[in-house]
Structure formats: C-alpha cells, structure tokens
Design an enzyme around this catalytic site. Structure first.
Site, PDB file in Angstrom:
ATOM      1  N   CYS A  51       0.815  -1.213   0.000  1.00  0.00           N
ATOM      2  CA  CYS A  51       0.000   0.000   0.000  1.00  0.00           C
ATOM      3  C   CYS A  51       0.852   1.267   0.000  1.00  0.00           C
ATOM      4  O   CYS A  51       0.387   2.326  -0.431  1.00  0.00           O
ATOM      5  CB  CYS A  51      -0.932   0.013   1.214  1.00  0.00           C
ATOM      6  N   ARG A  53       4.327   1.316  -1.145  1.00  0.00           N
ATOM      7  CA  ARG A  53       5.515   1.286  -1.993  1.00  0.00           C
ATOM      8  C   ARG A  53       5.351   0.334  -3.177  1.00  0.00           C
ATOM      9  O   ARG A  53       4.603  -0.641  -3.122  1.00  0.00           O
ATOM     10  CB  ARG A  53       6.758   0.893  -1.192  1.00  0.00           C
ATOM     11  N   SER A 110       9.485   2.813   6.357  1.00  0.00           N
ATOM     12  CA  SER A 110       8.028   2.705   6.357  1.00  0.00           C
ATOM     13  C   SER A 110       7.384   4.021   6.781  1.00  0.00           C
ATOM     14  O   SER A 110       8.002   4.840   7.468  1.00  0.00           O
ATOM     15  CB  SER A 110       7.585   1.595   7.314  1.00  0.00           C
ATOM     16  N   GLY A 190     -12.204  -7.789   3.352  1.00  0.00           N
ATOM     17  CA  GLY A 190     -10.870  -8.308   3.062  1.00  0.00           C
ATOM     18  C   GLY A 190     -10.405  -9.214   4.180  1.00  0.00           C
ATOM     19  O   GLY A 190     -10.875  -9.111   5.323  1.00  0.00           O
TER      20      GLY A 190
END
Length: 413
Positions: A51, A53, A110, A190
């Site tokens: 989500c 990279r 991150s 999901g």
C-alpha cells in the site's frame, strides 16, 4: 554485476501515482517479473508492491540500461511519462541499493517507523520471485542478509517495542473521532494481514465486528481466529449503508464501493480505505468521513518523532551490517575462483610429472612421489596468495587480487 533498486513510496509519490504503479495480485506480479527478465541486462528481479511502496530490486550487468528498461515498462503500465517517473523515483545501485533494502526490511523506510508488516511483505515478495525462478543466489544473498539485519535492529533497539502498523494507526484515528466504539457495528472487507490486525484491535475495543470477503471460507477462517461474525459479500450494498464503521483492504483491481450503491443516512459514517488500488471511489457528501492511507500522516509523524533515538541506533546497526555483507559477498565470489585455481594446479603437477618421466629425467617408479612434490610446491606458492584474497577487507584490494587471479587463470598452465 550490480544491485539496482528503483523505488516509488509515500516519500516521493502521491497515492494516485502509487495506485497506477501497483501490482495487486500474483498474476500481475508474474507478468511484471517476466517483462523485467526479458531485458538482457537484468539477470534476477524481485517486485515489492504494497500500500505504501512499489519497488523493483534486481541484479543487472548495466545499471543505466536496466533502469531505462524498468522505467519504460512502468510507463506502459501506468501511462505516466518516463520523465515524471525518473523525476519521482529513488534510484539506488550497489551499496546504496543494499542500504535501502536493509532499511526497508528494518521498517526504517516505512510510513509507520517500526511497523511489523513490511518484513512479512518483503519475505512474501522474495519467496514469490524465488519459487517462480525470477531470482536466484545473487538476490537471495541480499534478501537473507536483509532479514538478518532486521532481526539485529529489533534486538539492539526498542524500535519495535510497541509494534504498530497502518491498520493500528487507522484504529487509533477512529478512537480519536468517536467517543466510544464499544458495541458499535464495524465492517471489515478483506481477509489479509491488514484486515486481521484491524479486526483484533476493534474486537479489543469492544466493537461488534463483521468480516466480509468475496471468498467466504476465508472470511469464516478470519472470523473464527478473531472471534467475529461473517457477512456474505452479496450484502455489500446494504451493509455500507447500515454500518457506522467500515475498514476495507482488498486486492481488487477496481473500486468495490462507488456512488451507485451509496445511500444517504442520518448518522455519521467513518470509512477507512487501506487498499491500493483504492476500494472506495465516491463523490457524494453523505455524512461519510473517508480516510485513505495518506490521510493518516499526523499519527505517523508523531510515531517518527517518538522513535527518533531508536532510528539513529538502528541506522548504526544497518551500516555495520552492510560492511559485513560486502565482505562476505567478496569471499563467496572468490571461492569458485580459488577452487578452480587449485584444480588447475593439480592438473599442472600431473602433466609436468608425466612429461618429466616421458623425457627420461625420472624413472616411472618415482611418479607418485614426483607428482606429490609438484602439488605441494604449487600449493605452498598459492597459499599466501589465496589467504590474502580471503582476508582482503577493502574492495579495491579484493578487485586487484581477483584481477590478478583471473589473469593467471587465463594463462595456459
């Protein structure tokens, strides 16, 4: 051969750009890797698409040619010009590529410093490429060293002492907006790791949680793991208009929630779209508070500040790990050369012994002793040379010695 990494992340690209560059499922990833290896200059490749990279990590013979091949491929996929892609991308080669890889594995690159998901995502990307023959020992060395470095960072610092992830940040954002989420109905669409983390946080907060997924048995498995309920995917149009809280993190290539199924309600709704490409695409003002990945930066920035000391210590660990990696790689590359050199020395000893006996300089019965003497003389000569090769600490020394060895091996013994 060179290491090359071309990186598009939250640091250099908008959510819209990352969305266009994403590879949401294994079939898309497989096609991407095939196209990467269609370039003669690229021998191995790994694709990392999350989500936050999209990165290509590869081993190549020509950095410039490989870079252009990758950018052209991404231009065709995204419709974004090569000029813009090149202007946005962080491009690393050799030691800087390894530094970046180690930093990613240790979660220092991150959005949420110290988050625990990236290590698993990186391992999945490596395993997929390796199992499907898109990468081999060159990248395997680097990836395994990256995971080892990440473990050292976790053990030597407290950067992951309070593990967080994008999912936990999203739940924290919800808590800051809603006074009490206990007993409120929450829908999670999901069944990936992001959904599992979200479900556990919401259950712990007392929410009434439901899981929805196109593949129902996966929803049932996650619901059992997290002690939640299951809702059939066919109920999506009704559910989004009944639930106050919604988290979605699917791998759907197109939005699953659009204006066509959204209805007005007299209560506020809080939606968190953690997917890339995004799951939600709407333009109505129906008392819906929508948050996407890049909207969570405030909490993320606080996270970065609180972990600044640990980050500095972690970078020190990474620096030492990089030195160790290249020292180890140089010895691994040398061993086949050294083995070949000793093999040729043994052959030379045997050939010279037979020539000497054939010429009548030694009787046949001395052949074994003569050959052994030749072998020992050659090994004594080579011992210091090969020891220096293995012990060389600087790349320049290694290259000089390696060059000398390669030159010797070209000579007819």
């Amino acid at each position: 051969m060179h290491y090359l990494n071309i990186s598009f992340t939250h640091r250099n690209s908008t959510l819209e750009i990352r969305e266009k560059l994403s590879y949401p499922d294994n079939e898309h990833k497989r096609e991407c890797l095939k196209k990467l290896l269609s370039c003669d200059d690229i021998s191995e490749a790994i694709l990392i698409s999350t989500c936050n990279r999209m990165e290509v990590f590869c081993n190549c013979s020509d950095v410039s040619a490989a870079t252009m091949h990758i950018l052209k491929m991404l231009e065709q996929r995204s419709g974004i010009s090569i000029e813009e892609l090149e202007g946005r991308a962080d491009i690393f080669d050799d030691s800087s590529a390894i530094h970046h890889l180690f930093s990613v594995a240790a979660s220092l690159d991150s959005m949420v410093i110290g988050e625990t998901q990236i290590a698993g995502q990186l391992k999945d990307a490596f395993r997929f490429a390796y199992d499907n023959k898109f990468c081999s020992k060159k990248l395997a060395r680097a990836m395994k060293s990256a995971f080892k470095c990440a473990a050292k960072v976790r053990n030597a610092t407290d950067i992951s002492s309070k593990p967080v992830s994008m999912a936990s940040v999203a739940v924290s954002q919800l808590k800051s907006l809603v006074d009490d989420i206990s007993s409120k109905k929450a829908l999670i669409i999901g069944t990936g790791e992001m959904s599992a983390i979200t479900a556990k946080h919401l259950v712990n907060a007392g929410a009434d949680v439901y899981i929805m997924n196109r593949t129902k048995h996966k929803a049932e498995a996650l619901a059992k793991e997290c002690a939640t309920k299951v809702l059939d995917f066919s109920e999506l149009p009704n559910a989004i208009n009944e639930f106050e809280i919604l988290y979605t993190a699917t791998s759907a290539p197109q939005p699953i929630i659009t204006d066509e199924i959204i209805e007005s309600r007299d209560f506020d709704r809080y939606w968190f779209d953690l997917a890339l490409p995004r799951d939600i695409n709407y333009s109505k003002g129906e008392r819906i508070n929508l948050f996407v990945i890049d909207d969570l930066k405030l909490i993320v920035d606080e996270n970065v500040s609180s972990r600044e000391v640990a980050s500095r210590a972690a970078h020190g660990v990474i620096g030492r790990a990089i030195v160790e990696f290249f020292e180890w790689v140089s010895t691994q590359d040398l061993e086949p050369l050294i083995k070949e050199l000793y093999t040729r020395a043994d052959s030379a000893a045997k050939e010279e012994t037979q020539r000497t006996i054939k010429a009548g300089y030694l009787p046949k019965e001395y052949e074994a002793e003569a050959q052994k003497m030749c072998e020992q003389a050659l090994k004594r000569f080579l011992h210091e040379f090969t020891t220096n090769m293995r012990n060389a600490k600087e790349d320049t020394h290694t290259e000089l010695l390696s060059g000398a060895m390669a030159s010797m091996m070209k000579e007819k013994v």
